[in-house]
Design a protein around this motif. Sequence first.
Motif, mmCIF file in Angstrom:
data_model
loop_
_atom_site.group_PDB
_atom_site.id
_atom_site.type_symbol
_atom_site.label_atom_id
_atom_site.label_comp_id
_atom_site.label_asym_id
_atom_site.label_seq_id
_atom_site.Cartn_x
_atom_site.Cartn_y
_atom_site.Cartn_z
ATOM 1 N N THR A 140 -17.200 54.402 110.925
ATOM 2 C CA THR A 140 -18.776 54.123 110.565
ATOM 3 C C THR A 140 -19.144 55.637 110.579
ATOM 4 O O THR A 140 -20.134 55.808 109.710
ATOM 5 C CB THR A 140 -19.443 53.358 111.721
ATOM 6 O OG1 THR A 140 -18.734 52.131 112.029
ATOM 7 C CG2 THR A 140 -20.839 53.256 111.689
ATOM 8 N N MET A 187 -18.689 56.920 107.001
ATOM 9 C CA MET A 187 -19.524 56.243 106.277
ATOM 10 C C MET A 187 -20.788 56.839 105.983
ATOM 11 O O MET A 187 -21.581 57.155 105.082
ATOM 12 C CB MET A 187 -19.674 54.798 106.479
ATOM 13 C CG MET A 187 -20.325 53.878 105.658
ATOM 14 S SD MET A 187 -20.659 52.277 106.151
ATOM 15 C CE MET A 187 -21.769 52.293 107.405
ATOM 16 N N ILE A 239 -22.828 58.654 103.185
ATOM 17 C CA ILE A 239 -23.985 58.200 102.639
ATOM 18 C C ILE A 239 -25.118 59.456 102.453
ATOM 19 O O ILE A 239 -25.599 59.657 101.530
ATOM 20 C CB ILE A 239 -24.942 57.089 103.603
ATOM 21 C CG1 ILE A 239 -23.976 55.829 103.345
ATOM 22 C CG2 ILE A 239 -26.125 56.901 103.122
ATOM 23 C CD1 ILE A 239 -24.050 54.695 104.400
ATOM 24 N N ASP A 287 -27.366 53.140 96.425
ATOM 25 C CA ASP A 287 -27.147 51.892 97.276
ATOM 26 C C ASP A 287 -28.043 51.814 98.720
ATOM 27 O O ASP A 287 -27.478 51.713 99.718
ATOM 28 C CB ASP A 287 -25.528 51.625 97.578
ATOM 29 C CG ASP A 287 -25.149 50.243 98.036
ATOM 30 O OD1 ASP A 287 -26.148 49.511 97.802
ATOM 31 O OD2 ASP A 287 -24.083 50.327 98.526
ATOM 32 N N GLY A 288 -29.320 52.161 98.610
ATOM 33 C CA GLY A 288 -29.974 52.265 99.721
ATOM 34 C C GLY A 288 -31.419 52.882 99.633
ATOM 35 O O GLY A 288 -31.777 53.311 98.460
ATOM 36 N N SER A 291 -28.398 51.397 103.922
ATOM 37 C CA SER A 291 -27.373 51.398 103.054
ATOM 38 C C SER A 291 -26.395 50.553 102.855
ATOM 39 O O SER A 291 -26.145 49.921 103.840
ATOM 40 C CB SER A 291 -26.822 52.833 103.345
ATOM 41 O OG SER A 291 -26.085 53.396 102.255
ATOM 42 N N GLY A 292 -25.862 50.199 101.822
ATOM 43 C CA GLY A 292 -24.572 49.291 101.713
ATOM 44 C C GLY A 292 -25.229 47.994 101.378
ATOM 45 O O GLY A 292 -26.122 47.564 101.408
ATOM 46 N N LYS A 293 -24.009 46.929 101.334
ATOM 47 C CA LYS A 293 -24.245 45.587 101.096
ATOM 48 C C LYS A 293 -23.450 44.800 101.837
ATOM 49 O O LYS A 293 -22.407 45.397 102.147
ATOM 50 C CB LYS A 293 -23.993 45.303 99.660
ATOM 51 C CG LYS A 293 -25.006 45.908 98.733
ATOM 52 C CD LYS A 293 -24.519 45.534 97.305
ATOM 53 C CE LYS A 293 -25.385 46.529 96.368
ATOM 54 N NZ LYS A 293 -25.049 46.210 94.996
ATOM 55 N N SER A 306 -20.706 45.838 104.666
ATOM 56 C CA SER A 306 -20.451 47.330 105.002
ATOM 57 C C SER A 306 -22.184 47.832 105.023
ATOM 58 O O SER A 306 -22.276 48.914 104.951
ATOM 59 C CB SER A 306 -19.969 47.901 103.563
ATOM 60 O OG SER A 306 -20.846 47.692 102.578
ATOM 61 N N GLY A 307 -23.131 46.831 105.069
ATOM 62 C CA GLY A 307 -24.546 47.406 105.202
ATOM 63 C C GLY A 307 -24.988 47.852 106.575
ATOM 64 O O GLY A 307 -24.348 47.691 107.498
ATOM 65 N N SER A 308 -25.806 49.064 106.582
ATOM 66 C CA SER A 308 -26.057 49.916 107.710
ATOM 67 C C SER A 308 -27.609 50.193 107.670
ATOM 68 O O SER A 308 -28.053 50.096 106.656
ATOM 69 C CB SER A 308 -25.314 51.085 107.909
ATOM 70 O OG SER A 308 -25.359 52.023 106.932
ATOM 71 N N ALA A 342 -24.201 49.842 112.330
ATOM 72 C CA ALA A 342 -23.389 49.354 111.411
ATOM 73 C C ALA A 342 -22.470 48.338 112.102
ATOM 74 O O ALA A 342 -22.740 48.360 113.428
ATOM 75 C CB ALA A 342 -22.376 50.126 110.780
#
Length: 172
Positions: A6, A9, A13, A59-60, A75-77, A80-82, A104
Motif C-alpha cells: 500500500t 502504491m 500515485i 486515475d484520481g 485514486s484507483g479503481k 485497488s481504490g484508495s 487502502a
Amino acid sequence: MSIFRTALMVGAICAGLGAATLGATAAPSKTIPDASKGTPLTSAELYRLYNNRSWLWKDGAGFFSVKQRKFTAWSGKGNSGSYGVGVWFITKPGKLCFRAKWHAKDGTVPALTCFSHRKAGKVVFQKREPDGKWYVFRNAPAKSGDEYAKLRRGNYVSSRLSKIEARLSATR
C-alpha cells in the motif's frame, strides 16, 4: 495488499502527480524560458492557484479546500481504490505540500508530497520535490495541455472518495 505494498502504491500515485505532461512540455524550447532562472511564486500566488480547486489526475483527483486547509483525494479503481485525507500548506515561497493518510484495502499509510513552483516571464514551472524535474505547469498564454488545466474550481473528490471509503469499510 500488504501495508508495505500500500505504501508503495501511494508513493507511485504521488510520484505520478504532474508527471503526465513531462514528455510533452519538459523538452527545451527557444520560446520557453529557463525554469532555473525563474523566481519562486509567492505564497499568495500559490494560494490563488490551488484554493478550492481539484487537481484531476490520470486515475484520481485531489481537492484543496480553503476550510481548515483540508486536503482530500482518491485514486484507483475497484479493489485497488484508495483515498487520502489530510491538510495542504505552503511552506515557503513557491512550495506547496499536502500531507495525508492514505487508506487502502490493507491499511493506512501517511504520505507527504511537495511541489515547487517558479515563474520565468509569464510561464509557470513546477517540479515534484525533492528530486523531480522542472516542467511547464502553465504556458503564457495558457494551453489546454498544461498541467494547470487539470486544476478545476470546485470539489471533484468527495463523491468518489465516499464510495471508496464505503467499499473499504465493507471489506474490513
